[in-house]
Write an enzyme that holds these catalytic residues in place. Structure first.
Site, PDB file in Angstrom:
ATOM      1  N   CYS A 180      -5.733   5.863   4.404  1.00  0.00           N
ATOM      2  CA  CYS A 180      -4.780   5.846   3.300  1.00  0.00           C
ATOM      3  C   CYS A 180      -3.534   6.685   3.599  1.00  0.00           C
ATOM      4  O   CYS A 180      -2.558   6.596   2.865  1.00  0.00           O
ATOM      5  CB  CYS A 180      -5.442   6.249   1.991  1.00  0.00           C
ATOM      6  N   HIS A 181      -3.551   7.449   4.682  1.00  0.00           N
ATOM      7  CA  HIS A 181      -2.337   8.184   5.066  1.00  0.00           C
ATOM      8  C   HIS A 181      -1.224   7.211   5.482  1.00  0.00           C
ATOM      9  O   HIS A 181      -0.066   7.597   5.539  1.00  0.00           O
ATOM     10  CB  HIS A 181      -2.631   9.181   6.197  1.00  0.00           C
TER      11      HIS A 181
END
Length: 100
Positions: free
Chosen positions: A52-53
């Site tokens: 999700c970064h």
């Protein structure tokens, strides 16, 4: 597959060195609810499995509420993958944006 699982599946398809945004994920899922995509990512049970970064705002800004260590950690992970920035908080989207 529920909405959150569908979000995680799309995020897993973003290759290393690229980013996408909340609205792009929402559109790919047939909704306009980018905020709900953010809720899904904040509830992500596995930062190792679901990167999700690699999700930023439509302007390329890092998330102040990145669930796995804040924006400094998000920045470090993206730098490690070769992502370049316009400044400390904004990804160079011209070079690194990923569309579904």
């Amino acid at each position: 597959m529920n909405f959150f699982e569908r979000v995680y599946g799309l995020v897993r398809s973003v290759p290393e060195g690229y980013v996408t945004n909340y609205g792009e994920i929402a559109r790919a899922l047939g909704t306009r609810d980018a905020r709900r995509v953010g809720h899904a990512l904040h509830a992500n049970p596995s930062g190792d499995l679901t990167p999700c970064h690699r999700v930023v705002t439509k302007e390329g800004k890092l998330s102040d509420s990145y669930a796995f260590g804040g924006s400094f950690e998000q920045y470090a992970k993206l730098i490690e993958e070769g992502v370049t920035f316009l400044d400390r908080t904004h990804v160079d989207l011209i070079k690194h944006v990923w569309h579904f």
